[in-house]
Scaffold this motif. Structure first.
Motif, short mmCIF file in Angstrom:
data_model
loop_
_atom_site.label_atom_id
_atom_site.label_comp_id
_atom_site.label_asym_id
_atom_site.label_seq_id
_atom_site.Cartn_x
_atom_site.Cartn_y
_atom_site.Cartn_z
N ALA A 245 31.55 48.26 44.24
CA ALA A 245 31.02 47.42 45.32
C ALA A 245 30.37 46.19 44.71
CB ALA A 245 30.03 48.20 46.18
N ALA A 246 31.03 45.65 43.70
CA ALA A 246 30.46 44.55 42.92
C ALA A 246 30.44 43.24 43.67
CB ALA A 246 31.25 44.39 41.61
N GLY A 247 31.19 43.14 44.76
CA GLY A 247 31.20 41.91 45.53
C GLY A 247 31.66 40.73 44.70
N THR A 248 30.81 39.72 44.61
CA THR A 248 31.16 38.50 43.87
C THR A 248 30.79 38.58 42.40
OG1 THR A 248 29.05 37.46 44.41
CG2 THR A 248 30.86 37.11 45.96
N GLY A 249 30.35 39.75 41.96
CA GLY A 249 30.01 39.93 40.54
C GLY A 249 28.57 39.61 40.20
N THR A 250 27.72 39.44 41.21
CA THR A 250 26.31 39.15 40.95
C THR A 250 25.66 40.23 40.11
OG1 THR A 250 26.16 37.97 43.06
CG2 THR A 250 24.09 38.65 42.04
N SER A 251 26.00 41.49 40.38
CA SER A 251 25.42 42.60 39.64
C SER A 251 26.12 42.85 38.31
CB SER A 251 25.47 43.88 40.49
OG SER A 251 26.79 44.13 40.95
N SER A 252 27.33 42.36 38.17
CA SER A 252 28.11 42.60 36.95
C SER A 252 27.75 41.63 35.83
CB SER A 252 29.61 42.47 37.24
OG SER A 252 30.00 43.24 38.34
N ALA A 253 27.46 40.39 36.19
CA ALA A 253 27.23 39.35 35.18
C ALA A 253 26.10 39.69 34.21
CB ALA A 253 26.97 38.01 35.88
N PRO A 254 24.94 40.21 34.66
CA PRO A 254 23.87 40.53 33.70
C PRO A 254 24.28 41.63 32.71
CG PRO A 254 23.00 40.42 35.93
CD PRO A 254 24.49 40.40 36.05
N LEU A 255 25.13 42.56 33.14
CA LEU A 255 25.59 43.62 32.25
C LEU A 255 26.54 43.04 31.19
CD1 LEU A 255 26.29 46.31 34.99
CD2 LEU A 255 24.29 46.15 33.49
N ALA A 256 27.40 42.14 31.62
CA ALA A 256 28.31 41.49 30.66
C ALA A 256 27.53 40.65 29.66
CB ALA A 256 29.32 40.62 31.41
N ALA A 257 26.43 40.05 30.11
CA ALA A 257 25.60 39.23 29.23
C ALA A 257 24.96 40.06 28.12
CB ALA A 257 24.53 38.51 30.03
N LEU A 258 24.82 41.36 28.35
CA LEU A 258 24.26 42.26 27.34
C LEU A 258 25.32 42.78 26.37
CD1 LEU A 258 21.81 44.34 29.57
CD2 LEU A 258 21.22 42.57 27.90
N GLY A 259 26.56 42.37 26.56
CA GLY A 259 27.63 42.75 25.65
C GLY A 259 28.47 43.91 26.12
N ALA A 260 28.24 44.39 27.35
CA ALA A 260 29.05 45.48 27.89
C ALA A 260 30.40 44.94 28.38
CB ALA A 260 28.32 46.16 29.03
N HIS A 261 31.41 45.81 28.34
CA HIS A 261 32.71 45.47 28.92
C HIS A 261 32.68 45.95 30.38
CE1 HIS A 261 34.13 44.37 24.99
NE2 HIS A 261 33.95 45.59 24.52
N VAL A 262 32.47 45.03 31.30
CA VAL A 262 32.24 45.37 32.70
C VAL A 262 33.47 45.08 33.53
CG1 VAL A 262 30.74 45.03 34.69
CG2 VAL A 262 29.82 44.74 32.39
N VAL A 263 33.84 46.03 34.38
CA VAL A 263 34.87 45.81 35.39
C VAL A 263 34.16 45.75 36.74
CG1 VAL A 263 36.91 46.73 36.55
CG2 VAL A 263 36.65 47.00 34.07
N ALA A 264 34.31 44.62 37.42
CA ALA A 264 33.72 44.44 38.75
C ALA A 264 34.75 44.86 39.78
CB ALA A 264 33.31 42.98 38.95
N CYS A 265 34.49 45.95 40.47
CA CYS A 265 35.46 46.53 41.39
C CYS A 265 34.93 46.48 42.82
CB CYS A 265 35.75 47.97 40.98
SG CYS A 265 37.00 48.81 41.98
N ASP A 266 35.79 46.07 43.75
CA ASP A 266 35.41 46.01 45.16
C ASP A 266 36.67 46.17 46.00
OD1 ASP A 266 32.60 44.76 46.56
OD2 ASP A 266 34.38 44.80 47.83
N PHE A 267 36.52 46.64 47.24
CA PHE A 267 37.70 46.78 48.09
C PHE A 267 37.87 45.59 49.02
CE2 PHE A 267 34.70 47.57 51.09
CZ PHE A 267 34.89 48.56 52.05
N SER A 268 36.96 44.62 48.95
CA SER A 268 37.09 43.40 49.74
C SER A 268 37.74 42.32 48.90
CB SER A 268 35.70 42.92 50.23
OG SER A 268 35.77 41.58 50.66
N LEU A 269 38.95 41.95 49.26
CA LEU A 269 39.64 40.90 48.50
C LEU A 269 38.94 39.56 48.65
CD1 LEU A 269 43.39 41.80 49.23
CD2 LEU A 269 41.98 42.41 47.25
N GLY A 270 38.31 39.34 49.80
CA GLY A 270 37.57 38.10 50.00
C GLY A 270 36.41 37.99 49.02
N MET A 271 35.70 39.09 48.81
CA MET A 271 34.60 39.11 47.84
C MET A 271 35.13 38.85 46.44
SD MET A 271 31.48 39.64 48.96
CE MET A 271 30.51 40.41 50.25
#
Length: 233
Positions: free
Chosen positions: A59-85
């Motif tokens: 439910a990552a939406g536009t990736g707002t929650s994913s970006a801080p994790l990626a900034a820490l060096g994690a390999h993050v997959v932002a997954c959502d079922f809304s194609l618009g998001m």
């Protein structure tokens, strides 16, 4: 006010989020009085990711929650079922975005070291199936962090909060959102969602261990943590 239909089909919920994608992050910031930033920082701290770890952000939406994790060096997959998001997120952030239904995740068993979902679990049609899928795609010993609206612990504040959801939230959404009607549904879904202890019970029933939670903002939001058990020897 007419109660929102909480028995929406997945396609209807996806369409609703497609419609709010353009201004979703701005609207959330306004409606939460800026608290959503604090809540998301708490998720990052709770996950305690290490560089190189594989993290699934549901439910990552536009990736707002994913970006801080990626900034820490994690390999993050932002997954959502809304194609618009996902489209809105891909236009803003250089992250790997994936379309997926939380009840049927398109990932291999044990593919991730950790999984997280923020403000999305209550929108899944089958919560139990989603929690089992998260368990499946995380390695043994892997972590789960769920950040979701919950029940304020102080009764007088709970009353004020409920009034805000149903009376103040929709008018504010009309001024800030690209689809204000969606926020009536969102307010209803928050009111109908189980409290902290009940959600912990659902996590345990799905197979997660070491389930615990921490209240944020007096219980407006709860941060649940759990671990996938190691296989029996």
């Amino acid at each position: 006010m007419t109660r929102a239909d909480l028995d929406k089909q997945p396609s209807e919920v996806a369409a609703m989020f497609d419609a709010v994608a353009r201004r979703y992050d701005v609207t959330n910031d306004v409606l939460s009085l800026g608290q959503d930033r604090r809540w998301r920082r708490a998720v990052v701290r709770a996950l305690d990711v290490r560089p190189g770890e594989r993290v699934l952000d549901l439910a990552a939406g536009t990736g707002t929650s994913s970006a801080p994790l990626a900034a820490l060096g994690a390999h993050v997959v932002a997954c959502d079922f809304s194609l618009g998001m996902l489209r809105a997120g891909a236009a803003r952030r250089a992250l790997p975005f994936a379309a997926g239904d939380a009840t049927r995740l398109p990932f291999a068993d044990g593919a991730f070291d950790a999984v997280t979902i923020s403000f999305g679990l209550r929108n899944v049609t089958d919560t139990a199936a989603a929690l089992r899928e998260m368990l499946r795609v995380v390695r043994p010993g892997g972590r789960l962090v769920v950040c979701e609206f919950s029940a304020p612990t102080w009764r007088p504040f709970r009353t004020v909060y409920t009034e805000y959801l149903m009376r103040a939230l929709p008018p504010v959404a009309r001024r800030t959102s690209s689809n204000p009607e969606a926020y009536v549904y969102l307010a209803e879904s928050i009111r109908a969602w189980p409290d902290q202890r009940a959600l912990a019970g659902r996590l345990t029933a799905a197979g997660w261990e070491d389930v615990a939670w921490r209240d944020l903002t007096g219980g407006v939001v709860a941060l649940h943590r759990a671990v996938r058990p190691a296989p029996a020897a």
